[in-house]
Design a protein around this motif. Structure first.
Motif, PDB file in Angstrom:
ATOM      1  N   UNK A  93       0.824  -1.209   0.000  1.00 14.55           N
ATOM      2  CA  UNK A  93       0.000   0.000   0.000  1.00 14.55           C
ATOM      3  C   UNK A  93       0.857   1.258   0.000  1.00 14.55           C
ATOM      4  N   UNK A  94       1.782   1.347   0.951  1.00 19.67           N
ATOM      5  CA  UNK A  94       2.607   2.559   1.053  1.00 19.67           C
ATOM      6  C   UNK A  94       3.556   2.648  -0.134  1.00 19.67           C
ATOM      7  N   UNK A  95       4.040   1.495  -0.620  1.00 20.11           N
ATOM      8  CA  UNK A  95       4.889   1.504  -1.805  1.00 20.11           C
ATOM      9  C   UNK A  95       4.167   2.063  -3.011  1.00 20.11           C
ATOM     10  N   UNK A  96       2.912   1.671  -3.195  1.00 22.14           N
ATOM     11  CA  UNK A  96       2.118   2.200  -4.320  1.00 22.14           C
ATOM     12  C   UNK A  96       1.884   3.698  -4.150  1.00 22.14           C
ATOM     13  N   UNK A  97       1.649   4.117  -2.929  1.00 17.02           N
ATOM     14  CA  UNK A  97       1.430   5.544  -2.662  1.00 17.02           C
ATOM     15  C   UNK A  97       2.696   6.354  -2.922  1.00 17.02           C
ATOM     16  N   UNK A  98       3.859   5.739  -2.612  1.00 17.66           N
ATOM     17  CA  UNK A  98       5.130   6.456  -2.739  1.00 17.66           C
ATOM     18  C   UNK A  98       5.566   6.639  -4.186  1.00 17.66           C
ATOM     19  N   UNK A  99       4.992   5.882  -5.113  1.00 18.54           N
ATOM     20  CA  UNK A  99       5.396   5.987  -6.522  1.00 18.54           C
ATOM     21  C   UNK A  99       5.142   7.392  -7.072  1.00 18.54           C
ATOM     22  N   UNK A 100       3.986   7.953  -6.712  1.00 19.16           N
ATOM     23  CA  UNK A 100       3.657   9.282  -7.218  1.00 19.16           C
ATOM     24  C   UNK A 100       2.741  10.021  -6.239  1.00 19.16           C
ATOM     25  N   UNK A 101       3.290  10.479  -5.105  1.00 16.86           N
ATOM     26  CA  UNK A 101       2.462  11.177  -4.116  1.00 16.86           C
ATOM     27  C   UNK A 101       1.716  12.389  -4.670  1.00 16.86           C
ATOM     28  N   UNK A 102       2.324  13.213  -5.552  1.00 16.69           N
ATOM     29  CA  UNK A 102       1.563  14.362  -6.081  1.00 16.69           C
ATOM     30  C   UNK A 102       0.295  13.945  -6.830  1.00 16.69           C
ATOM     31  N   UNK A 103       0.370  12.809  -7.542  1.00 20.34           N
ATOM     32  CA  UNK A 103      -0.813  12.345  -8.274  1.00 20.34           C
ATOM     33  C   UNK A 103      -1.916  11.940  -7.298  1.00 20.34           C
ATOM     34  N   UNK A 104      -1.520  11.301  -6.185  1.00 14.01           N
ATOM     35  CA  UNK A 104      -2.500  10.910  -5.159  1.00 14.01           C
ATOM     36  C   UNK A 104      -3.131  12.153  -4.562  1.00 14.01           C
ATOM     37  N   UNK A 105      -2.277  13.141  -4.265  1.00 12.24           N
ATOM     38  CA  UNK A 105      -2.775  14.397  -3.691  1.00 12.24           C
ATOM     39  C   UNK A 105      -3.729  15.078  -4.670  1.00 12.24           C
ATOM     40  N   UNK A 106      -3.374  15.093  -5.952  1.00 14.99           N
ATOM     41  CA  UNK A 106      -4.230  15.731  -6.958  1.00 14.99           C
ATOM     42  C   UNK A 106      -5.576  15.024  -7.070  1.00 14.99           C
ATOM     43  N   UNK A 107      -5.559  13.679  -6.999  1.00 14.65           N
ATOM     44  CA  UNK A 107      -6.810  12.914  -7.085  1.00 14.65           C
ATOM     45  C   UNK A 107      -7.708  13.213  -5.900  1.00 14.65           C
ATOM     46  N   UNK A 108      -7.112  13.321  -4.732  1.00 17.43           N
ATOM     47  CA  UNK A 108      -7.903  13.629  -3.534  1.00 17.43           C
ATOM     48  C   UNK A 108      -8.454  15.052  -3.611  1.00 17.43           C
TER      49      UNK A 108
END
Length: 533
Positions: free
Chosen positions: A160-175
């Motif tokens: 889970x954290x590994x997948x999140x760490x791949x592209x944190x800005x993209x996760x932030x943008x999606x949220x």
């Protein structure tokens, strides 16, 4: 936005691994509980307050969820780590991050099921070493059995954290994209609704405890706890002190004659040779009783580990020693704290010359009743109350919350485990007769009543649900529904959601997974349409 790199991914997985060891080694520290696990995760990520808030909220969601017998439930620690990471990395509200714990917790649960089957490998390995007379391998084998349990926690976090760490800005943008969503004429505030639903989810933890403990005999104590919290605004600690005193007085004076008669007639057998040093050594080994727990023999290899040194002293004939070690590697399962009473009895009776059939019969006869007593006392009363009291401080940002929880849990649980061993050894079957009689029934009724008082307080205080509905405009002022409900009964909506969750689990018979989805969706939809807010 906090950056997550390979180092943080590895560190958080390692943290989850140690949480898994704390869990399977009978929770000596309690660090896997959400209020503590969340705070530690937040500290590692440089945001202890967010970790504390998320962990405290999740403590209420996971209250009452604990594996007994061969059952499995969503795993709290991994869900907590995942939610804290998302909240810290993206800046999401703690309440909105709470529902995100459930998928990771369920994934861990399914990996744990595999581990529970796989760990039979260690028991069969112990069988082979016993036949070879290589007894020194048994402690090593038993302790190694905990490694898959630790990995069952680490692997989901690494994924889970590994997948999140791949592209944190993209996760932030999606949220961020979901903060406000326009669908035709409707404006949907997705994360606000998630936060409302997350604040309602503690109703499920309260409902689970109700399902386990409530009865016609103690429902009035649920009402007592609810009233103390809703009308007098008392804290959980205050409710524990008041309700506990009332319940103790009621049960003691009603059952005084029975208690005093049975306890006064309990006599110790001839004193054994054990010293304080012996008790401390046995106590230390007893933490590993379920290290290699598996579906086939459950705690069998852990029991063999605990009895190894005793059997080496008592059995000088190699074949006799082998026979006794075979016996102790058989199927065995009970509550791991109260297990120490059976452990102490076994040691004492073997020192007095008991034969294998007697010992096997005692273990078989007592592990069921003692499991019922221990589960009610430890996992459904002391543990949730200790950590919920800590969480009740933590939700207000008080960093002492986890500390208070551990200061309650560690001394109390250690004392029960230690003195169960001492009194099991000293009183043997006399203690068993007391605990199987009316004293056990009275004691279980009393702790169930106490638990229900605490659940009532939780429902009134930590299930958070209000409505923004405006009934009318009068004289330029809005007449809102919430004050009207508060006049009828403070915390009415939290109570209704708690009873709704109880209905889902008890009456409808839904599993935890299905119930949490229904409860979440109910609160989420009501928030979207403006009924809750």
């Amino acid at each position: 936005m906090t950056a997550i790199g390979p180092f943080e991914v590895g560190l958080l997985g390692l943290l989850a691994f140690f949480f898994g060891l704390d869990y399977i080694w009978v929770t000596p520290l309690g660090i896997w509980r959400p209020v503590v696990a969340g705070t530690i995760t937040g500290i590692l990520l440089g945001d202890p307050l967010t970790g504390l808030l998320v962990g405290s909220l999740l403590e209420f969601v996971f209250a009452g969820l604990f594996t007994i017998g061969g059952g499995t439930v969503p795993e709290a620690a991994t869900g907590t780590i995942a939610s804290v990471v998302v909240a810290v990395v993206t800046g999401l509200k703690p309440e909105a991050a709470v529902p995100l714990a459930i998928p990771v917790a369920v994934l861990t649960m399914n990996i744990e099921i595999v581990v529970r089957s796989f760990d039979a490998v260690f028991t069969h390995w112990a069988d082979r070493e016993i036949e070879r007379g290589n007894y020194g391998m048994i402690p090593i084998i038993n302790i190694l059995g905990a490694v898959p349990w630790g990995l069952s926690r680490a692997i989901p976090i690494w994924l889970f954290v590994g997948a999140l760490a791949i592209n944190p800005p993209a996760v932030k943008a999606a949220i961020d994209a979901l903060q406000v969503v326009y669908i035709g004429p409707f404006v949907i505030k997705f994360w606000d609704a998630m936060a409302v639903a997350g604040a309602v989810l503690p109703a499920l933890g309260a409902a689970i405890l109700m399902k386990l403990m409530i009865s016609r005999r103690n429902v009035m104590f649920f009402i007592l706890g609810f009233a103390l919290a809703a009308y007098l605004k008392l804290s959980l600690l205050a409710i524990a002190l008041i309700a506990g005193s009332i319940i103790f007085a009621i049960y003691y004076f009603i059952h005084r004659e029975t208690l005093e008669t049975q306890l006064s007639t309990t006599t110790a057998p001839p004193a054994g040779k054990a010293t304080t040093k012996d008790f401390i050594r046995w106590f230390g080994v007893s933490w590993f009783i379920q290290s290699s727990w598996n579906y086939e023999r459950m705690m069998g290899t852990g029991f063999a580990h605990g009895m190894l040194d005793i059997e080496k002293k008592l059995r000088k004939d190699p074949e006799e020693l082998k026979a006794w070690m075979r016996l102790h590697n058989e199927f065995y399962n009970t509550e791991p704290h109260i297990h120490n009473a059976i452990y102490g009895m076994t040691i004492s009776l073997e020192e007095q010359g008991a034969d294998p059939d007697t010992i096997r019969g005692i273990k078989t006869a007592l592990m069921g009743p003692f499991a019922g007593l221990g589960d009610s006392l430890i996992w459904f009363t002391i543990l949730p109350i200790a950590f919920l009291i800590g969480a009740s401080l933590g939700v207000h940002g008080n960093i002492l919350g986890p500390v208070v929880a551990l200061l309650i849990w560690i001394p109390v649980s250690w004392a029960i485990k230690y003195y169960s061993l001492v009194y099991g050894y000293k009183y043997g079957l006399s203690l068993a007769e007391v605990l199987k009689g009316d004293v056990l029934k009275i004691f279980r009724e009393g702790i169930a009543a106490f638990a229900m008082a605490m659940v009532g307080g939780i429902a009134a205080t930590y299930v958070r649900a209000t409505t923004p509905i405006v009934l009318a405009q009068y004289g330029g002022q809005a007449i809102k529904l919430q004050p009207v409900l508060d006049q009828l009964m403070p915390s009415l909506l939290p109570l209704l959601f708690t009873l709704y969750a109880y209905w889902l689990i008890k009456t409808k018979g839904y599993s935890y997974g299905k119930a949490v989805i229904i409860l979440f969706l109910t609160a989420f939809v009501l928030a979207l349409i403006g009924v809750l807010g």
